[in-house]
Design a protein around this motif. Structure first.
Motif, mmCIF file in Angstrom:
data_model
loop_
_atom_site.group_PDB
_atom_site.id
_atom_site.type_symbol
_atom_site.label_atom_id
_atom_site.label_comp_id
_atom_site.label_asym_id
_atom_site.label_seq_id
_atom_site.Cartn_x
_atom_site.Cartn_y
_atom_site.Cartn_z
ATOM 1 N N PHE A 1 -0.593 3.889 6.380
ATOM 2 C CA PHE A 1 0.313 2.731 6.317
ATOM 3 C C PHE A 1 0.125 1.888 7.643
ATOM 4 O O PHE A 1 0.472 0.816 7.539
ATOM 5 C CB PHE A 1 1.743 3.575 6.484
ATOM 6 N N LYS A 2 0.051 2.407 8.906
ATOM 7 C CA LYS A 2 0.006 1.753 10.038
ATOM 8 C C LYS A 2 -1.339 0.907 10.133
ATOM 9 O O LYS A 2 -1.445 0.095 10.598
ATOM 10 C CB LYS A 2 -0.100 2.856 11.109
ATOM 11 N N THR B 1 -12.254 -3.704 5.723
ATOM 12 C CA THR B 1 -11.560 -5.003 5.738
ATOM 13 C C THR B 1 -10.102 -4.645 6.124
ATOM 14 O O THR B 1 -9.395 -5.213 6.658
ATOM 15 C CB THR B 1 -11.144 -5.622 4.266
ATOM 16 N N ARG B 2 -9.734 -3.282 5.981
ATOM 17 C CA ARG B 2 -8.343 -2.598 6.559
ATOM 18 C C ARG B 2 -7.354 -3.509 5.485
ATOM 19 O O ARG B 2 -6.234 -3.654 5.892
ATOM 20 C CB ARG B 2 -8.072 -2.703 7.882
ATOM 21 N N ARG B 3 -7.544 -3.631 4.323
ATOM 22 C CA ARG B 3 -6.502 -4.146 3.615
ATOM 23 C C ARG B 3 -6.795 -3.990 2.258
ATOM 24 O O ARG B 3 -8.081 -3.648 1.562
ATOM 25 C CB ARG B 3 -6.246 -5.716 3.760
ATOM 26 N N GLY B 4 -5.734 -3.970 1.210
ATOM 27 C CA GLY B 4 -5.941 -3.724 -0.233
ATOM 28 C C GLY B 4 -4.488 -3.790 -0.826
ATOM 29 O O GLY B 4 -3.528 -4.213 -0.462
ATOM 30 N N VAL B 5 -4.453 -2.891 -1.990
ATOM 31 C CA VAL B 5 -3.047 -2.959 -2.876
ATOM 32 C C VAL B 5 -3.113 -1.342 -3.183
ATOM 33 O O VAL B 5 -3.932 -0.620 -2.669
ATOM 34 C CB VAL B 5 -3.243 -3.592 -4.245
ATOM 35 N N CYS B 6 -2.043 -1.021 -3.903
ATOM 36 C CA CYS B 6 -1.471 0.538 -3.815
ATOM 37 C C CYS B 6 -2.661 1.202 -4.415
ATOM 38 O O CYS B 6 -3.043 2.466 -3.778
ATOM 39 C CB CYS B 6 -0.275 0.286 -4.735
ATOM 40 N N LEU C 1 -8.416 5.533 -1.246
ATOM 41 C CA LEU C 1 -8.710 6.094 0.046
ATOM 42 C C LEU C 1 -7.839 7.465 0.384
ATOM 43 O O LEU C 1 -8.817 8.336 0.871
ATOM 44 C CB LEU C 1 -8.315 4.965 0.929
ATOM 45 N N MET C 2 -6.863 7.750 0.082
ATOM 46 C CA MET C 2 -6.529 8.905 0.278
ATOM 47 C C MET C 2 -6.723 10.103 -0.383
ATOM 48 O O MET C 2 -7.324 11.122 0.186
ATOM 49 C CB MET C 2 -4.692 8.937 0.029
ATOM 50 N N LEU C 3 -7.230 9.726 -1.601
ATOM 51 C CA LEU C 3 -7.801 10.775 -2.489
ATOM 52 C C LEU C 3 -9.429 11.300 -2.077
ATOM 53 O O LEU C 3 -9.775 12.483 -2.052
ATOM 54 C CB LEU C 3 -8.037 10.201 -4.037
ATOM 55 N N ALA C 4 -10.089 10.100 -1.548
ATOM 56 C CA ALA C 4 -11.231 10.269 -0.986
ATOM 57 C C ALA C 4 -11.247 11.231 0.165
ATOM 58 O O ALA C 4 -12.154 12.049 0.456
ATOM 59 C CB ALA C 4 -12.016 8.856 -0.667
ATOM 60 N N SER D 1 -1.780 -8.429 -1.719
ATOM 61 C CA SER D 1 -1.890 -8.794 -3.034
ATOM 62 C C SER D 1 -2.921 -9.486 -3.299
ATOM 63 O O SER D 1 -3.388 -10.557 -2.670
ATOM 64 C CB SER D 1 -0.578 -9.211 -3.750
ATOM 65 N N GLY D 2 -3.862 -9.350 -4.151
ATOM 66 C CA GLY D 2 -5.074 -10.017 -4.737
ATOM 67 C C GLY D 2 -6.255 -9.834 -3.637
ATOM 68 O O GLY D 2 -7.205 -10.572 -3.882
ATOM 69 N N SER D 3 -6.073 -8.983 -2.713
ATOM 70 C CA SER D 3 -7.360 -8.855 -1.693
ATOM 71 C C SER D 3 -8.641 -7.927 -2.225
ATOM 72 O O SER D 3 -9.551 -7.839 -1.960
ATOM 73 C CB SER D 3 -6.690 -8.135 -0.435
ATOM 74 N N SER D 4 -8.165 -7.323 -3.500
ATOM 75 C CA SER D 4 -9.197 -6.654 -4.180
ATOM 76 C C SER D 4 -9.041 -6.549 -5.708
ATOM 77 O O SER D 4 -7.839 -6.971 -6.116
ATOM 78 C CB SER D 4 -8.994 -4.980 -3.573
ATOM 79 N N ASP D 5 -9.738 -5.846 -6.339
ATOM 80 C CA ASP D 5 -9.593 -5.633 -7.824
ATOM 81 C C ASP D 5 -9.697 -4.026 -7.886
ATOM 82 O O ASP D 5 -10.239 -3.328 -7.266
ATOM 83 C CB ASP D 5 -10.273 -6.474 -8.756
ATOM 84 N N ILE D 6 -9.831 -3.607 -9.528
ATOM 85 C CA ILE D 6 -10.226 -2.362 -9.709
ATOM 86 C C ILE D 6 -11.515 -1.714 -9.321
ATOM 87 O O ILE D 6 -11.728 -0.830 -9.006
ATOM 88 C CB ILE D 6 -9.917 -2.314 -11.384
ATOM 89 N N SER D 7 -12.370 -2.671 -9.154
ATOM 90 C CA SER D 7 -13.825 -2.350 -8.680
ATOM 91 C C SER D 7 -14.036 -2.524 -7.277
ATOM 92 O O SER D 7 -15.181 -1.985 -7.050
ATOM 93 C CB SER D 7 -14.911 -3.315 -9.470
ATOM 94 N N THR D 8 -13.313 -2.669 -6.406
ATOM 95 C CA THR D 8 -13.375 -2.681 -5.096
ATOM 96 C C THR D 8 -13.859 -1.407 -4.502
ATOM 97 O O THR D 8 -12.706 -0.551 -4.549
ATOM 98 C CB THR D 8 -12.285 -3.452 -4.309
ATOM 99 N N PRO D 9 -14.847 -1.220 -3.906
ATOM 100 C CA PRO D 9 -15.084 0.146 -3.404
ATOM 101 C C PRO D 9 -14.106 0.610 -2.190
ATOM 102 O O PRO D 9 -13.724 -0.210 -1.461
ATOM 103 C CB PRO D 9 -16.525 0.073 -3.117
ATOM 104 N N VAL D 10 -13.881 1.956 -2.094
ATOM 105 C CA VAL D 10 -13.200 2.445 -0.947
ATOM 106 C C VAL D 10 -13.830 2.001 0.502
ATOM 107 O O VAL D 10 -12.944 1.463 1.333
ATOM 108 C CB VAL D 10 -13.139 4.064 -0.893
#
Length: 189
Positions: A151-152, A173-178, A184-187, A158-167
């Protein structure tokens, strides 16, 4: 909270397909954290649907269309109510070292859930994992610490990535969506 979920898969064939066979895993489960209120499945052209329960407990629907068709449309609509659910405190208060011992004794039962994927690779996050999962810390402390760190240190954009964006790119980039933060958390976990 209630959700209405709609999923549509559509195939348009360049030449008529002589037949189709499909398995669908589009049926939400009713369990301790959610309840399926309503579910409708529409298949065009019309087909008789049967089902079975797979190894993981998922309801799998299957059908065949044994005649020529130019298009196949599958639409599943579900209404789900989420229920308040908390993991037992005893589970969250187990130390990471003890949890690892328990985990190691049941590894064979968890094998399918522990395989990396293109969206959740496991090899790149050892340094981060060591920061949050120390032997003496509880699972609760570790998870809350990791969640607060994401979170920090990462910006929801929004729009900074799509389903194929790798972790790896999300970390760089330190940005993304849910979905990126979930991957990331799962990895790391």
């Amino acid at each position: 909270m209630r959700f209405r979920v709609s999923h549509t898969t559509r195939y348009d064939y360049s030449a008529p397909a002589s037949e189709s066979f499909a398995e669908l895993r589009l049926w939400a489960r009713t369990n301790h954290s959610q309840r399926v209120i309503d579910r409708q499945l529409t298949i065009t052209p019309n087909a008789q649907v049967d089902h079975y329960t797979d190894y993981f407990g998922n309801k799998v629907e299957f059908f065949s269309i044994p005649h020529r068709h130019d298009q196949l449309l599958v639409k599943a609509e579900t209404e789900v109510e989420t229920l308040e659910s908390q993991p037992p405190d005893e589970m969250l208060d187990v130390a990471i070292g003890e949890a690892r011992q328990i985990y190691n004794s049941t590894l064979y039962q968890l094998f399918e859930y522990l395989q990396p994927s293109i969206y959740v690779p496991f090899d790149q996050h050892r340094r981060i994992r060591k920061k949050f999962f120390r032997q003496a810390e509880s699972i609760r402390e570790s998870l809350l610490g990791l969640n607060a760190w994401i979170f920090k240190n990462f910006e929801y954009q929004s729009g900074s990535s799509d389903i194929s964006t790798p972790v790896k790119e999300i970390v760089a980039t330190r940005r993304g969506v849910c979905q990126d933060f979930a991957h990331l958390m799962l990895a790391i976990l």
